[in-house]
Design a protein around this motif. Structure first.
Motif, PDB file in Angstrom:
ATOM      1  N   ILE B 219      99.612  50.167 -19.103  1.00  0.00           N
ATOM      2  CA  ILE B 219      99.392  50.094 -20.552  1.00  0.00           C
ATOM      3  C   ILE B 219      99.695  48.674 -20.984  1.00  0.00           C
ATOM      4  N   GLU B 220      98.769  48.083 -21.697  1.00  0.00           N
ATOM      5  CA  GLU B 220      98.960  46.697 -22.123  1.00  0.00           C
ATOM      6  C   GLU B 220      98.747  46.607 -23.626  1.00  0.00           C
ATOM      7  N   LEU B 221      99.759  46.061 -24.306  1.00  0.00           N
ATOM      8  CA  LEU B 221      99.607  45.907 -25.753  1.00  0.00           C
ATOM      9  C   LEU B 221      98.827  44.625 -26.033  1.00  0.00           C
ATOM     10  N   VAL B 222      97.822  44.742 -26.913  1.00  0.00           N
ATOM     11  CA  VAL B 222      97.009  43.576 -27.266  1.00  0.00           C
ATOM     12  C   VAL B 222      96.997  43.444 -28.785  1.00  0.00           C
ATOM     13  N   THR B 223      96.807  42.238 -29.238  1.00  0.00           N
ATOM     14  CA  THR B 223      96.802  42.013 -30.683  1.00  0.00           C
ATOM     15  C   THR B 223      95.451  42.409 -31.256  1.00  0.00           C
ATOM     16  N   LEU B 224      95.468  43.311 -32.210  1.00  0.00           N
ATOM     17  CA  LEU B 224      94.202  43.750 -32.801  1.00  0.00           C
ATOM     18  C   LEU B 224      94.437  44.303 -34.199  1.00  0.00           C
ATOM     19  N   ASP B 225      93.741  43.707 -35.146  1.00  0.00           N
ATOM     20  CA  ASP B 225      93.706  44.234 -36.506  1.00  0.00           C
ATOM     21  C   ASP B 225      92.239  44.506 -36.807  1.00  0.00           C
ATOM     22  N   ALA B 226      91.888  45.782 -36.790  1.00  0.00           N
ATOM     23  CA  ALA B 226      90.471  46.150 -36.888  1.00  0.00           C
ATOM     24  C   ALA B 226      89.826  45.623 -38.159  1.00  0.00           C
ATOM     25  N   ALA B 227      90.624  45.504 -39.218  1.00  0.00           N
ATOM     26  CA  ALA B 227      90.062  45.055 -40.491  1.00  0.00           C
ATOM     27  C   ALA B 227      89.778  43.555 -40.505  1.00  0.00           C
ATOM     28  N   ASP B 228      90.259  42.868 -39.506  1.00  0.00           N
ATOM     29  CA  ASP B 228      90.127  41.409 -39.454  1.00  0.00           C
ATOM     30  C   ASP B 228      89.054  41.049 -38.426  1.00  0.00           C
ATOM     31  N   GLU B 229      87.934  40.574 -38.915  1.00  0.00           N
ATOM     32  CA  GLU B 229      86.793  40.299 -38.047  1.00  0.00           C
ATOM     33  C   GLU B 229      87.150  39.330 -36.932  1.00  0.00           C
ATOM     34  N   LYS B 230      87.958  38.325 -37.253  1.00  0.00           N
ATOM     35  CA  LYS B 230      88.308  37.324 -36.247  1.00  0.00           C
ATOM     36  C   LYS B 230      89.188  37.931 -35.168  1.00  0.00           C
ATOM     37  N   SER B 231      90.144  38.738 -35.599  1.00  0.00           N
ATOM     38  CA  SER B 231      91.037  39.384 -34.640  1.00  0.00           C
ATOM     39  C   SER B 231      90.244  40.245 -33.655  1.00  0.00           C
ATOM     40  N   VAL B 232      89.298  41.001 -34.185  1.00  0.00           N
ATOM     41  CA  VAL B 232      88.486  41.881 -33.340  1.00  0.00           C
ATOM     42  C   VAL B 232      87.629  41.044 -32.390  1.00  0.00           C
ATOM     43  N   GLY B 233      87.028  39.992 -32.946  1.00  0.00           N
ATOM     44  CA  GLY B 233      86.193  39.120 -32.118  1.00  0.00           C
ATOM     45  C   GLY B 233      86.979  38.464 -31.008  1.00  0.00           C
ATOM     46  N   ASP B 234      88.180  38.019 -31.326  1.00  0.00           N
ATOM     47  CA  ASP B 234      89.014  37.357 -30.303  1.00  0.00           C
ATOM     48  C   ASP B 234      89.331  38.317 -29.162  1.00  0.00           C
ATOM     49  N   LEU B 235      89.665  39.542 -29.510  1.00  0.00           N
ATOM     50  CA  LEU B 235      90.020  40.498 -28.466  1.00  0.00           C
ATOM     51  C   LEU B 235      88.788  40.843 -27.613  1.00  0.00           C
ATOM     52  N   ALA B 236      87.644  41.008 -28.271  1.00  0.00           N
ATOM     53  CA  ALA B 236      86.425  41.332 -27.527  1.00  0.00           C
ATOM     54  C   ALA B 236      86.074  40.204 -26.560  1.00  0.00           C
ATOM     55  N   ALA B 237      86.282  38.950 -27.012  1.00  0.00           N
ATOM     56  CA  ALA B 237      86.000  37.817 -26.128  1.00  0.00           C
ATOM     57  C   ALA B 237      86.892  37.869 -24.898  1.00  0.00           C
ATOM     58  N   ASP B 238      88.070  38.424 -25.073  1.00  0.00           N
ATOM     59  CA  ASP B 238      89.049  38.474 -23.995  1.00  0.00           C
ATOM     60  C   ASP B 238      88.799  39.667 -23.060  1.00  0.00           C
ATOM     61  N   ILE B 239      88.680  40.863 -23.623  1.00  0.00           N
ATOM     62  CA  ILE B 239      88.613  42.060 -22.771  1.00  0.00           C
ATOM     63  C   ILE B 239      87.349  42.895 -22.975  1.00  0.00           C
ATOM     64  N   GLY B 240      86.406  42.400 -23.746  1.00  0.00           N
ATOM     65  CA  GLY B 240      85.212  43.193 -24.088  1.00  0.00           C
ATOM     66  C   GLY B 240      84.496  43.770 -22.871  1.00  0.00           C
ATOM     67  N   GLY B 241      84.413  42.972 -21.813  1.00  0.00           N
ATOM     68  CA  GLY B 241      83.707  43.418 -20.611  1.00  0.00           C
ATOM     69  C   GLY B 241      84.504  44.401 -19.783  1.00  0.00           C
ATOM     70  N   LYS B 242      85.727  44.700 -20.229  1.00  0.00           N
ATOM     71  CA  LYS B 242      86.583  45.609 -19.470  1.00  0.00           C
ATOM     72  C   LYS B 242      86.886  46.885 -20.232  1.00  0.00           C
ATOM     73  N   VAL B 243      86.165  47.112 -21.298  1.00  0.00           N
ATOM     74  CA  VAL B 243      86.415  48.332 -22.076  1.00  0.00           C
ATOM     75  C   VAL B 243      85.334  49.361 -21.737  1.00  0.00           C
ATOM     76  N   ASP B 244      85.745  50.387 -21.004  1.00  0.00           N
ATOM     77  CA  ASP B 244      84.806  51.434 -20.597  1.00  0.00           C
ATOM     78  C   ASP B 244      84.794  52.580 -21.604  1.00  0.00           C
ATOM     79  N   ILE B 245      85.932  52.764 -22.257  1.00  0.00           N
ATOM     80  CA  ILE B 245      86.052  53.793 -23.286  1.00  0.00           C
ATOM     81  C   ILE B 245      86.797  53.169 -24.461  1.00  0.00           C
TER      82      ILE B 245
END
Lengths: 392, 413
Positions: B219-245
Motif C-alpha cells: 500500500i502506497e500513499l500518494v498525494t491526490l486532491d481530486a478537485a485539483d486538476e493539477k494534483s490529479v494530472g501530476d499523479l497520473a503523470a507519475d503512476i497513470g500507466g500502472k493503474v489497472d483498477i
C-alpha cells in the motif's frame, strides 16, 4: 392434423443446368455472378430472355437487393418472382415453388438462380450478420461461425452413435476423388484418409477437411412444363417428388436428425421409388457428418447406422452409390447460396447424361437434398427432391 | 485443473503495448434483458407468463403458446454440459488473438439450451452453473462454470476476460481520508493486488487510520486532491500507466437541500469535489486505462465509483448532495461508453447512508464502510456493473422499480 394428400408434379421438368465456375475470391458483385448465370441459362437453352417469365433468386451477398431489383438490373419482365433466403435449402425450396408456379401456369419458364461473390471480408460479414439468434447468442461465443456450431452437433452425434473421424472421413475422401474429375473443382489434389485424419483442428472435432472453402460462383436451372421443354427441344428431367421442412424436432436437445426424417416416407411414396432405385445421390455436404446424417434421415439406413453404411458403400463416381459426384461443396467450394444448388444442378446433369467427366454410367434417377440456416444451435431448413432423366 | 496465473513480470518498456480489441457487440434490443442481469450479477431468463416456459435466446413470443408476455425473471442456474468444442481459428480478431477458445452447449434444468463460454474445469456430461457475464464489449454472455468450487477457479483465462479480479493488479483508491477509502484499500490489498495506491489530499494533515495504511507492504500513499486538476494530472503523470483498477472514493457529504441553505458555496464545494473531481480523474486516468485494456495479466480492467443510492432518487434531507451524486451517476454512463473500446468495466456501487460522522443524525440501518469495501472486491471479482450495498440501497432499488412516485413522496419526510 395430418397432412392432406399432395398434388403430384405431373409433367414438371428441370432443364438447362448451369454452373459458373467458382473462384476463391472475386472482386465482382453477387449481381455480376447472378447475371452471368442468367446469361448462361439463355445461351444454354436457346431461349430468349423475354421467354423467362418467372425468376427465383438466392444470395447472401446481394446487399440491399432482392429479386425485384434484379429484374430491372437484368432487363427481365416476369410475372412470377421470389427471393429465397434459406441458405443450403434454397435450391430445393426454389424448385418446389417454381414447379408449382409452372404447374398452375402462373409462369411458363422460371429461372432458378443462386449466386454469391466472395470478397476478402464477405464471409466474416455473413457470419456476423447471419440472423438475430446467431447475433445474440452464438457469434459472441468464440466467433467460430458455422464450424463451432456444427462441431457441437458433430461431437454429440459421433459420441452418441460411436462414429469415428475415420468413418466421417470416408465421405470427404470419396468426394475428393470425384472432384479430381471435375475441372471446375477448387480442390485439385488427391486426399487420403491419412491426410484427412492428420489435418489441423478447426473447432474440435471439425478439422480442416471437414470444412468447405468459401468462394464465389453461381448455379442455375430452368423449371417448366414438359410440353414447354418439348416445344423448345430442351432435354429435361422430370420432377417426381419433393419434401421441405423447417424447425423439425424442436424438442431434441441437440440435433441428431434433420427434418428429412419427418417426411422421408412421403418423399419416396410420391416418387414411387425406393432408396435402392436411385443411381446418384447428392446430399448437402456443408460438413461430411451432415451427409452421414442424411443417409440415415433419407432412408438409406437406420438412425445410428450411417457410419456402417458409409463403410459398406463406395461413394465415388464408379462406386455402388455415386454420391456428390462433382466433388460436392467439400471439394468444389461453397459459393454461398449457390452451394444449395450444387448438388441439384450436378444431379440434373447426371440424369440428363451431360455431366461429362463426372458422368455416372446410365444414371437416370437422382436425389438431391438441401440443409440450411443454423440459426441458433441446429440447421433449421431441410428439403429433398427426386427426379428422373429422359431415359427412365 | 487449471494452472494458477503467474505474477506479471515488470513490463518491458521497449515492447509495444498490445491494443484492446473487442468481441462481437451487436445485440437485439430484447437481448439486453441479459445485459441487465449480468450488470447486477443475476441469472435471468425469459419466462412465459402464459404457460411458464423458459426460453432462450431472447424472443418476442413464446415458442410454446405464442404469448408475448416474456418477462425476464431470476431462473435456476443449473444445467448439463451436452457438448463442447474449441474454436481454434475464429473469424473475429478478439477471439483470434485469444484462441483456442472453448464453448459448449448447456441444457438448463429449467428447459432451454444455451451456447456458453466454458470455464476450463467444465466437463462434458457434468453439471454446470450458468451465469451471465459482461464481456469486453460490455455485452452479456452466458458463462458456464463447474457446479462446485475448483482450485484457482478465478484464474481461468476465459473467466478472467469477463471479470476485473484484483489479483495481481494495481489499484488507485482516490481518497484514503474517508472510512470507505481506507477499508477499500485494505480489502483490495487482501484480495491479492500487487499494489494499492491510496490518494491523500494535503498529506501533512493527519487522518484516521494513517498508521494502519503506512504499515502495509503493497500500500502506497500518494498525494491526490481530486478537485485539483493539477494534483490529479501530476499523479497520473507519475503512476497513470500502472493503474489497472481505479476506485473513486471521493466524497463530500453535507446535509441540506435548497431553501435552508443560503447561496451556492456549499453546493459549489459538493460539485467541485464529487463532480469536477470525477472529471479530473477521468480525464487524467481514463485515456491511458482505455489504452491498456489488453496489456497482459495486469491489464487495465475497471473503474469503480462509490455513489449514494440517492443519486437515483433525491433525498431532500441531503438534497444537494443527492443531486451531486446524480450528476456523477449520469457522467459515469458517459465514462462507461468512453472506456468501452478498451474493454474497461465501469462499476457503480450504490450505498445508503454510511456509518460515518456526516450521517450522525440519520437513524439506522447504516452501511459499515467495510461492507462497501467488501462489495467493491466482490463486484470486481464477479465483473459486475451495478451493486447495491446495504438494506437502504437495496430497498430503494426495489421501490424505484415498483413505483418511483411513491418513493419520491416517501423520501420527503
Amino acid at each position: 392434423m395430418t397432412n392432406s394428400l399432395r398434388v403430384p408434379y405431373d409433367g414438371i421438368v428441370m432443364a438447362a443446368p448451369v454452373t459458373i465456375p467458382y473462384v476463391r475470391y472475386s472482386i465482382e458483385s453477387a449481381q455480376w455472378w447472378i447475371g452471368r448465370a442468367l446469361r448462361s441459362l439463355v445461351t444454354e437453352s436457346g431461349i430468349k430472355v423475354s421467354d423467362i417469365d418467372g425468376l427465383c433468386v438466392s444470395s447472401f451477398t446481394m446487399g440491399t437487393d432482392s429479386g425485384i431489383g434484379l429484374t430491372q438490373h437484368f432487363g427481365l419482365c416476369v410475372r412470377w418472382l421470389d427471393t429465397i433466403p434459406l441458405g443450403g435449402a434454397s435450391a430445393i425450396a426454389a424448385l418446389r415453388k417454381a414447379a408449382r408456379a409452372v404447374q398452375a401456369r402462373d409462369a411458363d419458364i422460371v429461372a432458378c438462380i443462386a449466386g454469391d461473390t466472395n470478397h476478402v471480408d464477405s464471409f466474416r460479414l455473413t457470419l456476423e450478420n447471419f440472423s438475430r439468434f446467431n447475433q445474440d447468442a452464438v457469434y459472441p461465443y468464440g466467433a467460430g461461425g458455422a464450424n463451432s456450431s456444427f462441431a457441437l452437433i458433430a461431437r454429440n452425434y459421433m459420441r452418441s452413435f460411436g462414429v469415428t473421424r475415420e468413418d466421417v472421413g470416408r465421405i470427404a475422401v470419396a468426394q475428393r476423388a470425384n472432384a479430381l474429375r471435375n475441372p471446375h473443382a477448387l480442390m485439385k489434389t488427391p486426399l487420403s484418409i491419412e491426410q484427412y485424419l492428420a489435418a489441423r483442428p478447426i473447432s474440435d472435432p471439425i478439422h480442416l477437411f471437414d470444412c468447405v472453402m468459401p468462394c464465389a460462383g453461381a448455379e442455375a436451372l430452368l423449371v417448366m412444363r414438359e410440353d414447354t421443354a418439348a416445344s423448345l427441344r430442351l432435354p429435361a428431367a422430370r420432377l417426381l417428388s419433393t419434401i421441405e421442412r423447417h424447425n423439425a424436432f424442436a424438442d431434441d436437445p441437440m440435433q441428431v436428425r434433420g427434418g428429412w426424417a419427418m417426411d422421408v416416407g412421403e418423399l419416396y411414396a410420391m416418387a414411387g421409388v425406393k432408396p435402392d432405385d436411385l443411381n446418384i445421390v447428392q446430399t448437402y455436404d456443408d460438413y461430411p457428418v451432415i451427409s452421414m446424417m442424411q443417409f440415415e434421415d433419407l432412408g438409406f439406413c437406420g438412425k445410428g447406422e450411417g457410419a456402417e453404411f458409409v463403410r459398406q458403400h463406395d461413394l465415388t463416381i464408379d462406386g455402388d452409390l455415386p454420391h456428390n459426384t462433382s466433388g460436392g461443396q467439400l471439394s468444389v467450394g461453397q459459393a454461398g447460396a449457390a452451394g444449395a444448388y450444387l448438388g441439384l444442378v450436378e444431379g440434373l446433369r447426371q440424369v440428363l447424361g451431360v455431366a461429362g467427366p463426372t458422368q455416372v454410367r446410365d444414371a437416370s434417377l437422382g436425389l438431391a437434398s438441401g440443409f440450411g440456416m443454423i440459426n441458433y444451435d441446429r440447421g433449421l431448413a431441410s428439403g429433398a427432391a427426386i427426379f428422373a432423366g429422359p431415359s427412365r | 485443473m487449471i494452472d494458477p496465473i503467474e505474477p506479471p513480470r515488470r513490463k518491458n518498456p521497449l515492447l509495444r503495448t498490445r491494443l484492446p480489441t473487442a468481441p462481437p457487440r451487436a445485440r437485439s434490443r430484447t437481448s439486453h434483458g441479459f445485459t441487465r442481469a449480468a450488470a447486477e450479477g443475476r441469472f435471468m431468463l425469459q419466462r412465459c407468463e402464459g404457460c411458464g416456459t423458459f426460453t432462450y435466446p431472447a424472443r418476442e413470443a413464446c415458442p410454446s403458446c405464442l404469448s408475448s408476455a416474456l418477462a425476464f425473471v431470476d431462473a435456476p442456474a443449473r444445467g448439463l454440459l451436452l457438448a463442447e468444442t474449441t474454436a481454434r481459428v475464429p473469424s473475429d480478431v478478439y477471439f483470434r488473438e485469444r484462441a483456442p477458445w472453448r464453448v459448449g452447449l448447456v441444457e438448463m434444468d429449467c428447459g432451454p439450451t444455451i451456447v456458453a463460454h466454458l470455464h476450463a474445469d467444465c466437463i462434458e456430461g457434468a453439471a454446470v452453473r450458468m451465469s451471465f457475464q459482461l464481456d469486453k464489449s460490455g455485452q452479456a454472455v452466458a458463462f458456464a462454470r463447474p457446479e462446485g468450487e475448483t482450485p484457482d477457479m478465478a484464474d481461468d483465462r476465459q473467466w478472467r476476460e469477463m471479470t476485473a479480479d484484483p489479483k495481481f493488479r494495481r489499484v488507485l483508491v482516490t481518497n484514503g481520508r474517508s472510512a470507505i477509502g481506507r477499508e477499500a484499500a485494505l480489502a483490495l490489498k487482501a484480495a491479492g493486488t500487487k499494489m494499492v495506491f491510496v490518494g491523500i489530499a494535503e498529506p501533512w494533515r493527519p487522518f484516521a487510520g494513517e498508521e494502519l495504511l503506512r504499515r502495509q507492504d503493497g500500500i502506497e500513499l500518494v498525494t491526490l486532491d481530486a478537485a485539483d486538476e493539477k494534483s490529479v494530472g501530476d499523479l497520473a503523470a507519475d503512476i497513470g500507466g500502472k493503474v489497472d483498477i481505479l476506485v473513486n472514493t471521493t466524497e463530500y457529504v453535507r446535509p441540506g437541500g435548497l431553501l435552508d441553505r443560503k447561496g451556492t458555496s456549499i453546493a459549489r464545494d459538493e460539485i467541485d469535489q464529487a463532480y469536477l473531481g470525477f472529471i479530473n480523474l477521468a480525464q487524467a486516468f481514463g485515456p491511458i486505462m482505455r489504452m491498456r485494456g489488453a496489456d497482459g495479466i495486469n491489464n487495465s480492467v475497471a473503474w469503480v465509483n462509490i455513489l449514494s443510492v440517492h443519486a437515483l432518487a433525491n433525498w431532500p434531507a441531503f438534497g444537494a448532495y443527492s443531486a451531486s451524486q446524480a450528476a456523477c451517476l449520469s457522467l459515469s454512463h458517459c465514462l462507461r461508453a468512453e472506456l468501452r473500446p478498451g474493454g474497461i468495466k465501469l462499476m457503480n456501487v450504490f450505498t445508503g447512508p454510511v456509518d460515518t460522522e456526516w450521517f450522525q443524525t440519520v437513524p439506522p440501518p447504516k452501511v459499515a464502510p467495510r461492507a462497501v469495501a467488501q462489495a467493491v472486491v466482490a463486484g470486481l471479482r464477479g465483473g459486475l456493473e451495478e451493486m447495491y450495498v446495504g438494506d437502504v440501497a437495496e430497498e430503494i432499488r426495489q421501490r424505484l422499480a415498483a413505483n418511483p412516485k411513491a418513493l419520491e413522496r416517501e423520501l420527503d419526510r
